[in-house]
Design a protein around this motif. Structure first.
Motif, PDB file in Angstrom:
ATOM      1  N   GLY A   8       6.950  41.184  -3.095  1.00 48.91           N
ATOM      2  CA  GLY A   8       7.248  40.259  -2.000  1.00 48.91           C
ATOM      3  C   GLY A   8       8.066  40.937  -0.918  1.00 48.91           C
ATOM      4  O   GLY A   8       9.168  41.429  -1.174  1.00 48.91           O
ATOM      5  N   ALA A   9       7.510  40.984   0.305  1.00 53.47           N
ATOM      6  CA  ALA A   9       8.196  41.639   1.428  1.00 53.47           C
ATOM      7  C   ALA A   9       8.567  40.630   2.510  1.00 53.47           C
ATOM      8  O   ALA A   9       8.271  40.810   3.686  1.00 53.47           O
ATOM      9  N   GLY A  10       9.224  39.541   2.086  1.00 54.23           N
ATOM     10  CA  GLY A  10       9.831  38.613   3.045  1.00 54.23           C
ATOM     11  C   GLY A  10      11.282  39.039   3.260  1.00 54.23           C
ATOM     12  O   GLY A  10      11.672  40.164   2.929  1.00 54.23           O
ATOM     13  N   PHE A  11      12.091  38.121   3.798  1.00 54.91           N
ATOM     14  CA  PHE A  11      13.524  38.448   4.004  1.00 54.91           C
ATOM     15  C   PHE A  11      14.162  38.907   2.697  1.00 54.91           C
ATOM     16  O   PHE A  11      14.920  39.875   2.672  1.00 54.91           O
ATOM     17  N   THR A  12      13.851  38.191   1.620  1.00 51.69           N
ATOM     18  CA  THR A  12      14.530  38.468   0.348  1.00 51.69           C
ATOM     19  C   THR A  12      14.160  39.845  -0.178  1.00 51.69           C
ATOM     20  O   THR A  12      15.034  40.639  -0.543  1.00 51.69           O
ATOM     21  N   GLY A  13      12.857  40.138  -0.210  1.00 47.96           N
ATOM     22  CA  GLY A  13      12.411  41.436  -0.735  1.00 47.96           C
ATOM     23  C   GLY A  13      12.912  42.594   0.119  1.00 47.96           C
ATOM     24  O   GLY A  13      13.336  43.636  -0.412  1.00 47.96           O
ATOM     25  N   CYS A  14      12.897  42.426   1.442  1.00 43.74           N
ATOM     26  CA  CYS A  14      13.340  43.513   2.339  1.00 43.74           C
ATOM     27  C   CYS A  14      14.853  43.740   2.202  1.00 43.74           C
ATOM     28  O   CYS A  14      15.318  44.877   2.147  1.00 43.74           O
ATOM     29  N   ALA A  15      15.631  42.644   2.126  1.00 46.83           N
ATOM     30  CA  ALA A  15      17.087  42.787   1.982  1.00 46.83           C
ATOM     31  C   ALA A  15      17.419  43.412   0.631  1.00 46.83           C
ATOM     32  O   ALA A  15      18.333  44.234   0.515  1.00 46.83           O
ATOM     33  N   LEU A  16      16.653  43.044  -0.385  1.00 48.88           N
ATOM     34  CA  LEU A  16      16.897  43.608  -1.726  1.00 48.88           C
ATOM     35  C   LEU A  16      16.544  45.100  -1.755  1.00 48.88           C
ATOM     36  O   LEU A  16      17.247  45.898  -2.394  1.00 48.88           O
ATOM     37  N   ALA A  17      15.472  45.468  -1.078  1.00 50.97           N
ATOM     38  CA  ALA A  17      15.088  46.891  -1.035  1.00 50.97           C
ATOM     39  C   ALA A  17      16.227  47.709  -0.437  1.00 50.97           C
ATOM     40  O   ALA A  17      16.588  48.780  -0.933  1.00 50.97           O
ATOM     41  N   TYR A  18      16.831  47.182   0.635  1.00 51.79           N
ATOM     42  CA  TYR A  18      17.944  47.880   1.283  1.00 51.79           C
ATOM     43  C   TYR A  18      19.127  48.008   0.316  1.00 51.79           C
ATOM     44  O   TYR A  18      19.690  49.090   0.136  1.00 51.79           O
ATOM     45  N   ASP A  19      19.461  46.898  -0.337  1.00 52.94           N
ATOM     46  CA  ASP A  19      20.611  46.921  -1.251  1.00 52.94           C
ATOM     47  C   ASP A  19      20.384  47.930  -2.377  1.00 52.94           C
ATOM     48  O   ASP A  19      21.256  48.763  -2.684  1.00 52.94           O
ATOM     49  N   LEU A  20      19.194  47.880  -2.998  1.00 53.21           N
ATOM     50  CA  LEU A  20      18.956  48.765  -4.155  1.00 53.21           C
ATOM     51  C   LEU A  20      18.896  50.242  -3.752  1.00 53.21           C
ATOM     52  O   LEU A  20      19.335  51.110  -4.512  1.00 53.21           O
ATOM     53  N   THR A  21      18.379  50.532  -2.558  1.00 50.74           N
ATOM     54  CA  THR A  21      18.380  51.947  -2.149  1.00 50.74           C
ATOM     55  C   THR A  21      19.817  52.431  -1.950  1.00 50.74           C
ATOM     56  O   THR A  21      20.148  53.551  -2.316  1.00 50.74           O
ATOM     57  N   CYS A  23      19.851  35.744   3.022  1.00 47.36           N
ATOM     58  CA  CYS A  23      19.027  36.738   2.304  1.00 47.36           C
ATOM     59  C   CYS A  23      19.851  37.946   1.838  1.00 47.36           C
ATOM     60  O   CYS A  23      19.590  38.503   0.782  1.00 47.36           O
ATOM     61  N   ARG A  24      20.851  38.336   2.611  1.00 41.87           N
ATOM     62  CA  ARG A  24      21.654  39.499   2.192  1.00 41.87           C
ATOM     63  C   ARG A  24      22.444  39.165   0.927  1.00 41.87           C
ATOM     64  O   ARG A  24      22.524  39.955  -0.006  1.00 41.87           O
ATOM     65  N   MET A  25      23.021  37.972   0.891  1.00 43.98           N
ATOM     66  CA  MET A  25      23.786  37.558  -0.296  1.00 43.98           C
ATOM     67  C   MET A  25      22.848  37.415  -1.505  1.00 43.98           C
ATOM     68  O   MET A  25      23.201  37.787  -2.629  1.00 43.98           O
ATOM     69  N   MET A  26      21.642  36.870  -1.279  1.00 41.81           N
ATOM     70  CA  MET A  26      20.668  36.743  -2.376  1.00 41.81           C
ATOM     71  C   MET A  26      20.350  38.120  -2.939  1.00 41.81           C
ATOM     72  O   MET A  26      20.269  38.319  -4.156  1.00 41.81           O
ATOM     73  N   ALA A  27      20.193  39.095  -2.038  1.00 39.28           N
ATOM     74  CA  ALA A  27      19.880  40.460  -2.476  1.00 39.28           C
ATOM     75  C   ALA A  27      21.055  41.038  -3.268  1.00 39.28           C
ATOM     76  O   ALA A  27      20.859  41.690  -4.310  1.00 39.28           O
ATOM     77  N   GLU A  28      22.261  40.773  -2.805  1.00 43.66           N
ATOM     78  CA  GLU A  28      23.443  41.317  -3.500  1.00 43.66           C
ATOM     79  C   GLU A  28      23.520  40.787  -4.936  1.00 43.66           C
ATOM     80  O   GLU A  28      23.701  41.551  -5.885  1.00 43.66           O
ATOM     81  N   LYS A  29      23.368  39.468  -5.092  1.00 43.83           N
ATOM     82  CA  LYS A  29      23.460  38.874  -6.438  1.00 43.83           C
ATOM     83  C   LYS A  29      22.327  39.391  -7.331  1.00 43.83           C
ATOM     84  O   LYS A  29      22.517  39.607  -8.521  1.00 43.83           O
ATOM     85  N   THR A  30      21.147  39.573  -6.740  1.00 44.70           N
ATOM     86  CA  THR A  30      20.010  40.055  -7.541  1.00 44.70           C
ATOM     87  C   THR A  30      20.217  41.511  -7.952  1.00 44.70           C
ATOM     88  O   THR A  30      19.964  41.876  -9.102  1.00 44.70           O
TER      89      THR A  30
END
Ligand SMILES: Cc1cc2nc3c(=O)[nH]c(=O)nc-3n(C[C@H](O)[C@H](O)[C@H](O)COP(=O)(O)OP(=O)(O)OC[C@H]3O[C@@H](n4cnc5c(N)ncnc54)[C@H](O)[C@@H]3O)c2cc1C
Length: 392
Positions: free
Chosen positions: A11-24, A351-358
């Motif tokens: 999934g490359a919506g806001f959530t997937g893109c923000a999570l990709a940034y966080d994990l990298t 979305c950034r906070m969702m990515a952080e928690k994930t």
């Protein structure tokens, strides 16, 4: 071969893109797959309100707190995608005026700065507003450009080595005898070929489709797709975002987006998020509601009407009262399936906070100790996502 931990985000919506940034940033080698382009789902058809949280401050305080916290962070890290235009919560009826104290108390409790303004002050700033307005609160709302927001996160992830695979539709998730997700199979929609993808961990960031993706691994994620209609008018009628001073309802927000004004929205449940026709009665309701806030708006013509579906977490409530907060499902803890996590619900604003928690859950599953840095650093320019070489 890299010795980095590997993560695949579906999934490359806001959530997937923000999570990709966080994990990298936490040292992962990340691949993002989507059956379409970036923002193929709800993120590409959202309203574009950078929430101050005021909309939720009375009936959904958890979502209100999340929104104001992330509103402040996004203004810092995603300035390129945001218009700092503020918003009004307008009292047009006596009932709305009577809501004033409750609203102010909720906003104060959530830490949202609001300021009461009388009708004359409001009309001086925004002459297109209904001259019968009784007063209203100024709040730190804003407008954001949806595609730019997702691309800025994606460019920042790509800058750190993330790979994006558009037009790859996940159609199976393989769980081995040790109850661990081994690999996923995708169809390359441009060639029709099947491709297997292995990783240490897989994250389902499929928004309104997250329930279907989770079911491929045999787990239940209670997501309800709740669509809403938006109607874009041909002229920007105000500088600020306009909201009604009431509990959230249909057609109570007008957002200036570049040279347009967009009114939204409705909220109802569907079972199939893939096919949501625009309901013309809902469009009529939007136009009527827009006229209540800006009487001349129906003279400028409609540019477009469109629909998309929120991913809301199931509770025993109706669509309008389902919380706008998010939930990260750790399938190891909840279902004894290792290497699999789902994130859904929430809002673009969070979305950034969702990515952080994930990413915290992902790291905990893999026994990795790596802090989150996404609140501090400004995102890469959104345009650079499509450059060969991405520079920060
Ligand atoms: C009408 C409406 C108005 C809204 N307005 C606002 C607003 O003003 N402000 C705000 O903050 N929030 C707003 N929201 C909420 C916000 O838009 C959503 O919370 C957000 O877009 C969800 O992003 P996501 O990345 O989780 O999901 P999505 O953007 O839907 O991304 C999921 C992705 O998964 C992909 N996918 C699905 N199935 C597969 C598969 N089998 N294989 C591979 N990929 C797959 C899809 O193609 C899609 O790109 C609004 C929502 C709606 C519906």
């Amino acid at each position: 071969m890299s010795d980095k931990p590997t993560a695949v985000i579906i999934g490359a919506g806001f959530t997937g893109c923000a999570l990709a940034y966080d994990l990298t940033l936490r040292g992962f080698a990340v691949t993002v797959v989507d059956r379409g382009e970036i923002c193929n789902g709800t993120s590409g058809r959202t309203h574009g309100l950078l929430h101050s949280g005021a909309r939720y401050c009375v009936n959904d305080p958890e979502a209100a707190l999340e929104c104001i916290k992330e509103n402040i962070i996004l203004r810092r890290i995603a300035r390129q995608c945001i218009e700092f235009n503020q918003g009004f919560f307008l009292a047009i009826t006596d009932e709305e005026l009577a809501f004033k104290d409750e609203f102010q108390k909720g906003a104060e409790e959530a830490g949202i700065p609001v300021r009461w303004m009388n009708a004359k002050e409001i009309l001086t700033l925004e002459p297109a507003i209904n001259p019968g307005v009784l007063g209203g609160f100024e709040v730190p709302d804003g407008s954001f450009d949806p595609l730019r927001l997702a691309l800025a996160f994606a460019a920042s992830a790509k800058n750190r080595g993330a790979r994006f695979m558009a037009y790859h539709e996940v159609d199976s998730i393989h769980v081995n005898g040790q109850s661990t997700v081994d690999f996923i199979t995708m169809i390359d929609r441009t060639t029709g070929l099947n491709i297997d993808l292995h990783a240490d961990i897989f994250i389902n960031a499929c928004g309104a489709w997250a329930g279907h993706i989770a079911s491929l691994a045999g787990v239940d994620v209670p997501v309800i797709p709740c669509p809403g209609v938006m109607v874009a008018f041909n002229k920007r009628m105000t500088e600020r975002v306009l909201n009604r001073l009431s509990l959230p309802g249909d057609g109570d927000i007008i957002i200036p987006q570049r040279r347009m004004s967009v009114i939204g929205t409705t909220s109802f449940e569907v079972s199939d998020a893939d096919y949501i026709p625009v309901d013309h009665d809902q469009v009529k309701t939007m136009v009527n509601r827009a006229v209540e806030m800006i009487p001349a708006i129906d003279k400028v013509g409609i540019r477009a009407s469109y629909m998309s579906a929120r991913p809301l977490i199931q509770t025993n409530s109706d669509a309008r009262s389902l919380s706008r907060t998010f939930k990260c499902f750790d399938h190891q803890a909840a279902n004894n399936i290792r290497g699999f996590v789902t994130i859904t619900g929430g809002k673009a604003t969070t979305c950034r906070m969702m990515a952080e928690k994930t990413a915290d859950v992902v790291c905990a599953q893999l026994g990795i100790n790596a802090p989150c840095f996404t609140a501090e650093t400004e995102l890469a320019p959104y345009r650079t996502f499509y450059s060969e070489q991405v520079t920060q």
